[in-house]
Structure formats: C-alpha cells, structure tokens
Design a protein around this motif. Structure first.
Motif, PDB file in Angstrom:
ATOM      1  N   LEU A 259       0.805  -1.223   0.000  1.00  0.00           N
ATOM      2  CA  LEU A 259       0.000   0.000   0.000  1.00  0.00           C
ATOM      3  C   LEU A 259       0.838   1.273   0.000  1.00  0.00           C
ATOM      4  O   LEU A 259       0.277   2.369  -0.023  1.00  0.00           O
ATOM      5  N   THR A 279      -6.680   3.628  -5.606  1.00  0.00           N
ATOM      6  CA  THR A 279      -7.076   2.621  -4.620  1.00  0.00           C
ATOM      7  C   THR A 279      -7.622   1.374  -5.318  1.00  0.00           C
ATOM      8  O   THR A 279      -7.290   0.243  -4.946  1.00  0.00           O
ATOM      9  N   THR A 282      -4.727  -0.487  -6.976  1.00  0.00           N
ATOM     10  CA  THR A 282      -3.912  -1.149  -5.963  1.00  0.00           C
ATOM     11  C   THR A 282      -4.596  -2.409  -5.450  1.00  0.00           C
ATOM     12  O   THR A 282      -3.969  -3.467  -5.307  1.00  0.00           O
ATOM     13  N   ALA A 283      -5.897  -2.309  -5.161  1.00  0.00           N
ATOM     14  CA  ALA A 283      -6.639  -3.463  -4.636  1.00  0.00           C
ATOM     15  C   ALA A 283      -6.650  -4.611  -5.632  1.00  0.00           C
ATOM     16  O   ALA A 283      -6.472  -5.786  -5.260  1.00  0.00           O
ATOM     17  N   ALA A 294     -13.923  -5.151  -5.446  1.00  0.00           N
ATOM     18  CA  ALA A 294     -13.266  -3.849  -5.283  1.00  0.00           C
ATOM     19  C   ALA A 294     -14.114  -2.715  -5.840  1.00  0.00           C
ATOM     20  O   ALA A 294     -14.147  -1.616  -5.276  1.00  0.00           O
ATOM     21  N   VAL A 298     -14.534  -0.152  -2.612  1.00  0.00           N
ATOM     22  CA  VAL A 298     -13.657   1.023  -2.643  1.00  0.00           C
ATOM     23  C   VAL A 298     -14.449   2.331  -2.787  1.00  0.00           C
ATOM     24  O   VAL A 298     -14.260   3.257  -1.976  1.00  0.00           O
ATOM     25  N   SER A 395      -8.878  -0.183   1.769  1.00  0.00           N
ATOM     26  CA  SER A 395      -8.161  -1.331   1.197  1.00  0.00           C
ATOM     27  C   SER A 395      -8.235  -2.544   2.110  1.00  0.00           C
ATOM     28  O   SER A 395      -8.372  -3.684   1.633  1.00  0.00           O
ATOM     29  N   THR A 398     -11.701  -4.028   1.920  1.00  0.00           N
ATOM     30  CA  THR A 398     -11.829  -4.643   0.599  1.00  0.00           C
ATOM     31  C   THR A 398     -11.171  -6.020   0.575  1.00  0.00           C
ATOM     32  O   THR A 398     -11.751  -6.996   0.063  1.00  0.00           O
TER      33      THR A 398
END
Length: 423
Positions: A259, A279, A282-283, A294, A298, A395, A398
């Motif tokens: 992260l 975000t 990244t997830a 996600a 998110v 995150s 998630t």
C-alpha cells in the motif's frame, strides 16, 4: 525508478522547495514577490490543480463503469446483499474503534488542559442535513444529475441497480456487460497514463502547500496535533493489520508494504475521492482482489468510511472541552462515539464533511461549535494524514470482504509487489 520511488522523491523535494520558498517570500523583496506570484501562485498552483482535476475527471466514470461490471457479475450469484452487509458492518466497526481510541488517548494526554486560547465566535459551521433527509438523498431521482454533481452514494445505488438488472436481462445483458468491460479496460489505461505523471503533480501540490503553510502553527497546538497524529498512526498500523489477521487470515506486513504507493498518493492529494482510481488499481493488481468486489467496496469506503476524520473528531471534542474548561462526562463521550459513527454516513457527499460532522458532534455533546476555529490552523496538515488512514481502511476492508467471498487471489497477495508503473 519505480513509481513509488519517484513519488517519494517528489514528496521530499516538494516539501523542501516549499519551506525554502516560504523563507525567501517571508524575507520580502522583489525576488520573493516574483516567487510568490509566478512560481507558487502560478506554476505550482496551475500544475497541481490540473493534476487533481484530472484525477477527479476519472472518478465518476470509473466508479460507474467498474461498479456496473462488478454488480453485473455478482447479480448472477445473488451475493450483492451479503457482501454489502459485511462491507458496511466492517466500515462502521472500524469507525467506532477509531473514535473510541481517539477519546481514550485524548483523555489520557489532556491536550487542551490549561490552555488559554481566545474564543472565535466569528466561525460559522455549515449546517449538517437531518438524518432523515440523508437517507432519502441516497436514492437518486436523476442519475445524470447525480453524476454531474459527483454524488457518490447516488451513483453507487444507480450502478448497483443497473448492474443487477443487466445480470437478469439474458443475452442482451451479457452483450451489454461485455461492452462495459471493454470500457472499463480503457478507463484503467487512462489511470495508468495519469499515474506516470503523478510525481510532477505531487511535487507541485506539496511545494505550494508548504510555501504558504510551513510548520509555524504546530508549536501552538503541539499536544493536539501529535495526539491526533499518534492515534492515526496507531489505527493505521495496529487496528487494520489486526482485523486483517483475525477476519481474513492475511499477512499485515505484506498488506502495508503493497500500500505504500497508495499511501503516498493519498497523503499528497488529501482526497479519498481523488484517490479512488489508485485505490482500485492497488486493490486489484497488488492485493489480488477481484474487480466485482473492489468496484463496490472502494467507492463505498471513499464515501462513508472516515476513520481518519473520526479520530480527529474524538481528539478535537476532548481538546475543545478542556480548552473551554467544560466536562461532558461519560454519557457525553458515549454520545460522541454514537454521533460520530453515524455521521460518517450521515454527511457523506456534503462539502466540508470533516468540519460539518465535527460541528454536529460538538452540538450533540453540548460544546461550543465556535471551538472548531481553534484547530483550523493545523487541520490542513492533519488532513493529509487522515486521508492515508481512510484509504488504508478502504483497502483493508476490501481485502477482508474479498477473502470471505472467495474473490481474493492469495498468490497475487503473497507475491512480491511489482512497481505500479510496470503494468
């Protein structure tokens, strides 16, 4: 260099240049005026604002299309209801923990004890909407108007209804889902293109911020500032990893390491909404979360999950009470926990949400709302740290929900993180 390294360098250079510019501008002279006019208010402000606007440009189409794709897949399996229940429950749990820790830390440290601060009766807080109206306003009457206004809760509701309906429309729905999936790929490519320009935007944002802000106000409110900052750090590196381990059985060290680019990005932009594209990416790409999970958790988290703001509200309530020599008692603190937790949803989508919810909390606790003016001086710096906590919480929830739904690629989660610019 990887994108993470470039953003980190940009942050350091931006902070350094901002502090140097602040000292030169403060010294006066024509050169200082030139720096202020053409560099700070000119180049830095223009590039920084264009970068943030570019991020916000992607938010509505990304949330809408990604959530339609995700809910379209979930609608076939009938998993939207259980997933939504787990997601909202976890977000409320983390917010409740955040405000409880904040109140506990503030009552132990006493940041406002013995302070002789002047009252600021000229501060007028924006009025928080009634909770009944908030519930009504979650449902859109005009989805196009909701998208135009960027009302995330209404967009989420419309996208969920559209995606579920699409999943039940037979062949027509399948053809439409395939089209939305192609659009989603194009939007994610736009995100990748913008991410490669992130270091320049981050540099300009921080250079402008610190050339006007510096650290001058911190010493006056040091106890308050470091109490909030300390609880934010504790919440980010203790609470979330613990929940990840307990509910998801996931390695928190791997989670935090993956992260880092998102945290730096959120710190520099100070906006959970503007960070949604990063975000999401990244997830999905670094944590291994399926898009159908996600795309729901998110955007919802960026709208209702305000753990960082809850921490600020808890400490600020105690600080303002002590600064005015007032004691709200145990019942008052319990009311603060309840009000701040509900307000994290209740004022979603309203401009200036942090101060609005704090005003609501102070009113419920019987404290003077004008006390907010006492903390505004250092709130800009703390807002950057609060945003990091918020996106970390989004995150973490998630990843936990995805693991519980069997939609987390464990191999991707456990593998060494690839530089984001490599994709």
């Amino acid at each position: 260099m990887s994108l993470t390294t470039r953003i980190l360098l940009a942050m350091g250079l931006g902070l350094l240049v901002g502090i140097v510019f602040k000292s030169v501008i403060a010294g006066g002279g024509e050169f200082g005026q030139w720096l202020q006019l053409y560099m700070v208010e000119g180049v830095f402000d223009v590039v920084g604002q264009i970068f943030v606007k570019s991020l916000k440009l992607l938010v509505v189409p990304l949330v809408l299309v990604s959530l339609i794709c995700g809910s379209g897949a979930l609608g076939e399996q009938g998993r939207v209801g259980p997933m939504a229940g787990k997601t909202v429950g976890l977000y409320l749990l983390t917010t409740c923990i955040a405000i409880s820790f904040a109140l506990l830390a503030a009552t132990m440290i006493n940041p406002g004890a013995g302070m002789d601060l002047p009252t600021a009766s000229d501060y007028v807080a924006k009025e928080a909407p009634p909770f009944k109206q908030v519930l009504i306003d979650i449902f859109p009457s005009n989805p196009v108007a909701s998208m135009s206004a960027g009302n995330m809760l209404q967009i989420i509701v419309f996208a969920l209804l559209f995606g579920i309906s699409m999943s039940r429309a037979g062949e027509a729905g399948k053809r439409l889902l395939s089209w939305f999936e192609d659009v989603n790929e194009v939007i994610m490519k736009m995100v990748m293109m913008l991410m490669n320009l992130a270091p320049y935007g981050v540099f300009c944002l921080l250079a402008k911020l610190f050339s006007g802000l510096g650290f001058d106000g911190i010493h006056k409110l040091a106890a308050y500032f470091f109490t909030v900052f300390g609880v934010l750090v504790l919440h980010g590196i203790v609470v979330y990893p613990t929940l990840l381990r307990i509910f998801g059985g996931l390695n928190p060290l791997i989670f935090l390491s993956k992260l880092r680019p998102l945290m730096m990005f959120a710190f520099s932009t100070s906006s959970s909404n503007a960070s949604i594209p990063v975000t999401l990416r990244t997830a999905e790409e670094r944590l291994g979360v399926d898009n159908r999970i996600a795309s729901f958790t998110v955007p919802l988290g960026a709208t209702i999950n305000m753990d960082g703001t809850a921490v600020m509200q808890g400490v600020a309530t105690v600080f303002i009470a002590q600064a005015y020599g007032l004691d709200i008692g145990l019942t008052g603190y319990l009311m603060v926990i309840l009000t701040a937790t509900m307000a994290s949803i209740g004022t979603a989508g309203v401009p200036g949400v942090g101060l609005i919810t704090l005003a609501l909390v102070l009113e419920q606790a019987g404290l003077p709302v004008e006390g907010i003016a006492l903390i505004i001086g250092v709130d800009r710096l703390l807002d950057m740290a609060r945003t990091v906590v918020n996106v970390t919480g989004d995150s973490a929830v998630t990843a936990i929900v995805a693991k519980s739904e069997g939609a987390l690629d464990k191999e991707c989660f456990d593998s060494p993180a690839k530089p984001m610019a490599d994709h």
